[in-house]
Scaffold this motif. Sequence first.
Motif, PDB file in Angstrom:
ATOM      1  N   CYS A  24       0.816  -1.216   0.000  1.00 39.15           N
ATOM      2  CA  CYS A  24       0.000   0.000   0.000  1.00 39.15           C
ATOM      3  C   CYS A  24       0.850   1.266   0.000  1.00 39.15           C
ATOM      4  CB  CYS A  24      -0.914   0.008   1.223  1.00 39.15           C
ATOM      5  SG  CYS A  24      -2.131  -1.308   1.193  1.00 39.15           S
ATOM      6  N   THR A  25       2.145   1.127  -0.133  1.00 41.79           N
ATOM      7  CA  THR A  25       3.024   2.279  -0.140  1.00 41.79           C
ATOM      8  C   THR A  25       2.856   3.051  -1.444  1.00 41.79           C
ATOM      9  OG1 THR A  25       4.631   1.061   1.169  1.00 41.79           O
ATOM     10  CG2 THR A  25       5.426   2.999   0.021  1.00 41.79           C
ATOM     11  N   ASP A  77       6.307  15.510 -11.424  1.00 40.31           N
ATOM     12  CA  ASP A  77       6.386  14.552 -10.328  1.00 40.31           C
ATOM     13  C   ASP A  77       4.982  14.027 -10.075  1.00 40.31           C
ATOM     14  OD1 ASP A  77       9.146  14.804  -9.770  1.00 40.31           O
ATOM     15  OD2 ASP A  77       8.757  16.685  -8.729  1.00 40.31           O
ATOM     16  N   SER A  78       4.829  12.711 -10.075  1.00 38.13           N
ATOM     17  CA  SER A  78       3.505  12.127  -9.862  1.00 38.13           C
ATOM     18  C   SER A  78       3.569  11.052  -8.793  1.00 38.13           C
ATOM     19  CB  SER A  78       2.945  11.560 -11.170  1.00 38.13           C
ATOM     20  OG  SER A  78       3.813  10.579 -11.682  1.00 38.13           O
ATOM     21  N   ARG A  79       2.397  10.641  -8.361  1.00 36.90           N
ATOM     22  CA  ARG A  79       2.285   9.662  -7.290  1.00 36.90           C
ATOM     23  C   ARG A  79       1.053   8.811  -7.541  1.00 36.90           C
ATOM     24  NH1 ARG A  79       0.574  11.263  -1.279  1.00 36.90           N
ATOM     25  NH2 ARG A  79      -0.752   9.486  -1.253  1.00 36.90           N
ATOM     26  N   ASN A  80       1.153   7.525  -7.278  1.00 37.61           N
ATOM     27  CA  ASN A  80      -0.026   6.674  -7.347  1.00 37.61           C
ATOM     28  C   ASN A  80       0.030   5.634  -6.233  1.00 37.61           C
ATOM     29  OD1 ASN A  80       2.039   5.213  -8.675  1.00 37.61           O
ATOM     30  ND2 ASN A  80       0.521   3.943  -9.679  1.00 37.61           N
ATOM     31  N   LEU A  81      -1.138   5.162  -5.855  1.00 37.51           N
ATOM     32  CA  LEU A  81      -1.290   4.184  -4.796  1.00 37.51           C
ATOM     33  C   LEU A  81      -1.871   2.923  -5.408  1.00 37.51           C
ATOM     34  CD1 LEU A  81      -1.076   3.774  -1.736  1.00 37.51           C
ATOM     35  CD2 LEU A  81      -3.411   4.568  -1.538  1.00 37.51           C
ATOM     36  N   ASN A  82      -1.199   1.817  -5.210  1.00 38.80           N
ATOM     37  CA  ASN A  82      -1.606   0.517  -5.766  1.00 38.80           C
ATOM     38  C   ASN A  82      -1.708   0.588  -7.275  1.00 38.80           C
ATOM     39  OD1 ASN A  82      -1.688  -0.488  -3.176  1.00 38.80           O
ATOM     40  ND2 ASN A  82      -3.870  -0.141  -2.937  1.00 38.80           N
ATOM     41  N   PHE A  83      -2.860   0.244  -7.820  1.00 39.45           N
ATOM     42  CA  PHE A  83      -3.035   0.222  -9.269  1.00 39.45           C
ATOM     43  C   PHE A  83      -3.887   1.381  -9.760  1.00 39.45           C
ATOM     44  CE2 PHE A  83      -2.287  -4.168  -7.976  1.00 39.45           C
ATOM     45  CZ  PHE A  83      -1.152  -4.424  -8.733  1.00 39.45           C
ATOM     46  N   GLN A  84      -3.960   2.438  -9.015  1.00 43.72           N
ATOM     47  CA  GLN A  84      -4.747   3.592  -9.415  1.00 43.72           C
ATOM     48  C   GLN A  84      -3.993   4.403 -10.473  1.00 43.72           C
ATOM     49  OE1 GLN A  84      -5.413   5.690  -5.795  1.00 43.72           O
ATOM     50  NE2 GLN A  84      -6.920   4.239  -5.031  1.00 43.72           N
ATOM     51  N   THR A  85      -4.695   5.275 -11.145  1.00 41.64           N
ATOM     52  CA  THR A  85      -4.091   6.149 -12.139  1.00 41.64           C
ATOM     53  C   THR A  85      -3.189   7.152 -11.431  1.00 41.64           C
ATOM     54  OG1 THR A  85      -6.074   5.938 -13.481  1.00 41.64           O
ATOM     55  CG2 THR A  85      -4.598   7.760 -13.999  1.00 41.64           C
TER      56      THR A  85
END
Length: 165
Positions: A24-25, A77-85
């Motif tokens: 979940c990181t 710079d982007s960020r996503n959690l699990n399999f989200q967009t």
Amino acid sequence: MSVSFARSCLVAGLGLTLMAAGACTPLRSHQGYIIDVDLVNAIQPGVDNRQSVAATLGRPTIASQFAPADWYYVARDSRNLNFQTPKARSQIALKISFDAAGTVTSITRTGVDQIASISPYGKTTPTLGRKRGFFEDLFGNIGTVGAAGTGAGAGAPGGGGRTGP
């Protein structure tokens, strides 16, 4: 139940819990140009030209297609959690404009506020006109090649007309 079996089950359960928590990181990524503020501030309108900008900042991320007088340096710079967009956390777009002689005329900086969010319309593109079925799409052109009114008239190849005297 022995103490060693209970202890090993506890360790295995704790290990699985840590692995699940690690999944979940949030993932962070950087795309594009790495902006160095000191180098960008060294570019001066009216002083620098294309060669000095290329020597200072390197090749641009994008060169303008319509007006060859603009260079773009883009960093995100982007960020996503699990399999989200992935979601953009920050973005810097640096636009450097040149005049006809190749001298820098302006430097424009934009941020994450310029990101456009679009949502495509389903799996098909809506069109005007009548709706064709599967078999009409598959067999619809049979018999129309060389038929009257389709462009293959007399004298055209495949039209059946005479071409000689």
